[in-house]
Design an enzyme around this catalytic site. Structure first.
Site, mmCIF file in Angstrom:
data_model
loop_
_atom_site.group_PDB
_atom_site.id
_atom_site.type_symbol
_atom_site.label_atom_id
_atom_site.label_comp_id
_atom_site.label_asym_id
_atom_site.label_seq_id
_atom_site.Cartn_x
_atom_site.Cartn_y
_atom_site.Cartn_z
ATOM 1 N N GLY A 1 -1.790 1.640 -2.196
ATOM 2 C CA GLY A 1 -2.685 0.520 -1.892
ATOM 3 C C GLY A 1 -3.857 0.276 -2.833
ATOM 4 O O GLY A 1 -4.870 -0.303 -2.413
ATOM 5 N N THR B 1 3.318 6.194 19.374
ATOM 6 C CA THR B 1 2.973 5.829 20.754
ATOM 7 C C THR B 1 3.383 4.370 20.964
ATOM 8 O O THR B 1 2.702 3.447 20.520
ATOM 9 C CB THR B 1 1.448 5.983 20.970
ATOM 10 O OG1 THR B 1 1.040 7.237 20.417
ATOM 11 C CG2 THR B 1 1.070 5.888 22.422
ATOM 12 N N LYS C 1 -14.929 0.455 11.557
ATOM 13 C CA LYS C 1 -14.549 -0.960 11.482
ATOM 14 C C LYS C 1 -14.514 -1.669 12.848
ATOM 15 O O LYS C 1 -14.947 -2.803 12.958
ATOM 16 C CB LYS C 1 -13.190 -1.111 10.799
ATOM 17 C CG LYS C 1 -13.249 -0.772 9.320
ATOM 18 C CD LYS C 1 -11.923 -1.036 8.650
ATOM 19 C CE LYS C 1 -11.982 -0.547 7.206
ATOM 20 N NZ LYS C 1 -10.827 -0.952 6.428
ATOM 21 N N ASN D 1 -14.797 -5.334 7.900
ATOM 22 C CA ASN D 1 -14.979 -4.485 6.712
ATOM 23 C C ASN D 1 -16.058 -5.035 5.773
ATOM 24 O O ASN D 1 -16.358 -4.417 4.759
ATOM 25 C CB ASN D 1 -13.658 -4.297 5.945
ATOM 26 C CG ASN D 1 -13.344 -5.479 5.048
ATOM 27 O OD1 ASN D 1 -13.756 -6.605 5.310
ATOM 28 N ND2 ASN D 1 -12.622 -5.225 3.983
ATOM 29 N N ALA E 1 0.281 1.630 14.504
ATOM 30 C CA ALA E 1 -0.225 0.535 15.350
ATOM 31 C C ALA E 1 -1.704 0.733 15.647
ATOM 32 O O ALA E 1 -2.174 0.422 16.738
ATOM 33 C CB ALA E 1 0.587 0.458 16.640
ATOM 34 N N GLY E 2 -2.434 1.247 14.672
ATOM 35 C CA GLY E 2 -3.883 1.442 14.849
ATOM 36 C C GLY E 2 -4.671 0.290 14.226
ATOM 37 O O GLY E 2 -4.160 -0.822 14.066
ATOM 38 N N GLY E 3 -5.911 0.580 13.868
ATOM 39 C CA GLY E 3 -6.804 -0.441 13.322
ATOM 40 C C GLY E 3 -6.266 -1.083 12.053
ATOM 41 O O GLY E 3 -6.425 -2.291 11.845
ATOM 42 N N ASP F 1 -9.589 -7.139 4.615
ATOM 43 C CA ASP F 1 -8.481 -6.202 4.407
ATOM 44 C C ASP F 1 -7.134 -6.941 4.340
ATOM 45 O O ASP F 1 -6.319 -6.689 3.444
ATOM 46 C CB ASP F 1 -8.423 -5.163 5.541
ATOM 47 C CG ASP F 1 -9.499 -4.102 5.380
ATOM 48 O OD1 ASP F 1 -9.944 -3.853 4.250
ATOM 49 O OD2 ASP F 1 -9.894 -3.520 6.414
ATOM 50 N N TYR G 1 -3.963 5.352 -0.710
ATOM 51 C CA TYR G 1 -3.780 5.500 -2.157
ATOM 52 C C TYR G 1 -4.372 6.843 -2.535
ATOM 53 O O TYR G 1 -5.151 7.440 -1.788
ATOM 54 C CB TYR G 1 -4.508 4.363 -2.909
ATOM 55 C CG TYR G 1 -5.923 4.176 -2.439
ATOM 56 C CD1 TYR G 1 -6.961 4.916 -2.998
ATOM 57 C CD2 TYR G 1 -6.217 3.316 -1.388
ATOM 58 C CE1 TYR G 1 -8.250 4.790 -2.521
ATOM 59 C CE2 TYR G 1 -7.504 3.181 -0.910
ATOM 60 C CZ TYR G 1 -8.517 3.916 -1.484
ATOM 61 O OH TYR G 1 -9.785 3.813 -1.015
HETATM 62 P P1 ATR Z 1 -7.177 3.872 14.559
HETATM 63 O O1 ATR Z 1 -6.783 3.243 13.234
HETATM 64 O O2 ATR Z 1 -6.966 2.959 15.703
HETATM 65 O O3 ATR Z 1 -8.481 4.593 14.526
HETATM 66 P P2 ATR Z 1 -5.742 6.355 14.139
HETATM 67 O O4 ATR Z 1 -5.888 7.435 15.144
HETATM 68 O O5 ATR Z 1 -6.383 6.531 12.807
HETATM 69 O O6 ATR Z 1 -6.096 5.005 14.838
HETATM 70 O O7 ATR Z 1 -4.161 6.172 13.902
HETATM 71 C C1 ATR Z 1 -3.647 5.099 13.151
HETATM 72 C C2 ATR Z 1 -2.137 5.093 13.307
HETATM 73 O O8 ATR Z 1 -1.580 6.239 12.665
HETATM 74 C C3 ATR Z 1 -1.648 5.119 14.737
HETATM 75 O O9 ATR Z 1 -0.569 4.240 14.834
HETATM 76 C C4 ATR Z 1 -1.200 6.566 14.932
HETATM 77 O O10 ATR Z 1 -0.146 6.734 15.856
HETATM 78 P P3 ATR Z 1 -0.430 6.875 17.432
HETATM 79 O O11 ATR Z 1 -0.768 5.496 17.911
HETATM 80 O O12 ATR Z 1 0.811 7.397 18.002
HETATM 81 O O13 ATR Z 1 -1.584 7.832 17.562
HETATM 82 C C5 ATR Z 1 -0.656 6.849 13.554
HETATM 83 N N1 ATR Z 1 -0.596 8.274 13.274
HETATM 84 C C6 ATR Z 1 -1.621 9.095 12.934
HETATM 85 N N2 ATR Z 1 -1.170 10.338 12.725
HETATM 86 C C7 ATR Z 1 0.173 10.315 12.952
HETATM 87 C C8 ATR Z 1 1.212 11.278 12.904
HETATM 88 N N3 ATR Z 1 0.987 12.552 12.574
HETATM 89 N N4 ATR Z 1 2.453 10.877 13.205
HETATM 90 C C9 ATR Z 1 2.721 9.593 13.532
HETATM 91 N N5 ATR Z 1 1.789 8.634 13.597
HETATM 92 C C10 ATR Z 1 0.536 8.983 13.307
#
Ligand code: ATR
Length: 283
Positions: free
Chosen positions: A249, A159, A72, A93, A134-136, A108, A227
């Site tokens: 979802g 994080t 995305k 998306n 706090a990811g995508g 989305d 989901y």
């Molecule tokens: P993106 O959506 O940017 O690709 P991602 O790696 O898929 O990122 O992660 C999406 C979110 O899930 C992030 O907020 C991630 O936390 P971090 O920023 O600390 O990496 C969170 N996340 C994924 N696995 C996790 C876990 N086991 N515990 C807590 N948070 C998790």
């Protein structure tokens, strides 16, 4: 209804992996319902071949694509034009593919808003919303949620820096909610959280992070952007910790698909019947 040369217009979804995607079923149901005889296929595209594949699909005359994990954000950098909401989300998306240009949009957030407001009949204005992650996914829903005028939005993340970066990028002004960031174990409990949204990818990876149990009570609605055929780890956790309601979802999935279909075909399918059929076929 058919394309320029009498053939069926082709659409699809690109992702990696992709075989689990329910989008073909949803779009086939939309096609039947609206009488738009589209073809909708799965395209497994690895990250290294993303740009090449998209331009190849363009030359093959594919009219539009949905984009899913992990593409995305990258696709947002590859298109010729971005909608305002896709630019704000930094993610795409939905692609509209013309022979000379590719336009990227993001449905989305609007899909989530439709599900919350119309399907679940939630009054989000004035609510306190806690977003986990706090990811995508969070980037995609933050601005549309702010548009519903909640009282405040807290982004809790493992994080903290990533949550803080999203807060800094959020719009400022009297009309919008207070947006703040914290860690999972720092979620304030001085006021109730009416809506807790799981936007982490932990469940997808079979992980169960220490979600903040003190943040939920019998008034809280827990919404998992993920989901599954069986309850997701987050929805199980929400039940166990006494949430008033726990929702997966599926609704967002169907609503974002309907918004994509409307962008492509100019007609928005009725989602209620499709959601019902999908849930029945999933059990
Ligand atoms: P993106 O959506 O940017 O690709 P991602 O790696 O898929 O990122 O992660 C999406 C979110 O899930 C992030 O907020 C991630 O936390 P971090 O920023 O600390 O990496 C969170 N996340 C994924 N696995 C996790 C876990 N086991 N515990 C807590 N948070 C998790």
């Amino acid at each position: 209804m058919l394309g320029e040369y009498g053939e069926i217009d082709k659409y699809g979804v690109i992702g990696y992996p992709i075989s689990h995607s329910r989008s073909p079923v949803i779009h086939r149901l939309f096609a039947l319902q609206t009488g738009h005889p589209i073809q909708y296929d799965l395209y497994k595209v690895a990250p290294f071949e993303l740009a090449t594949c998209i331009r190849m699909y363009q030359t093959q005359g594919i009219k539009g694509l949905n984009v899913t994990v992990p593409h995305k954000s990258k696709v947002a950098e590859l298109v010729d034009h971005l909608s305002d909401r896709a630019a704000k989300a930094g993610a795409v998306n939905t692609l509209v593919i013309k022979h000379d240009e590719i336009y990227g949009d993001n449905t989305d957030g609007s899909g989530l808003v439709q599900d919350l407001v119309h399907n679940l009949q939630l009054h989000v204005k004035g609510c306190n919303i806690l977003i986990l992650g706090a990811g995508g996914a969070t980037r995609g829903i933050l601005h549309p949620l702010l548009g519903l005028q909640p009282a405040r939005i807290m982004i809790a993340n493992r994080t903290i820096e990533k949550a803080q970066a999203l807060v800094e990028a959020a719009p400022e002004g009297a009309a919008v909610a207070a947006v703040a960031a914290c860690r999972f174990d720092d979620v304030p409990t001085d006021r109730p959280w009416h809506l807790v949204i799981n936007a982490t990818s932990a469940g997808l990876k079979g992980q169960a992070p220490p979600y903040p149990a003190a943040a939920i009570n019998s008034e809280t609605i827990c919404y998992d952007l993920s989901y599954g055929l069986t309850p997701t780890p987050f929805s199980l956790w929400a039940h166990e910790h006494g949430a008033g309601k726990s929702v997966m979802g599926w609704g967002m999935l169907v609503e974002q698909a309907a918004d994509s279909f409307e962008i492509w075909r100019g007609v928005r399918p009725n989602t209620a019947s499709v959601l019902k059929q999908l849930k029945i076929s999933a059990t």
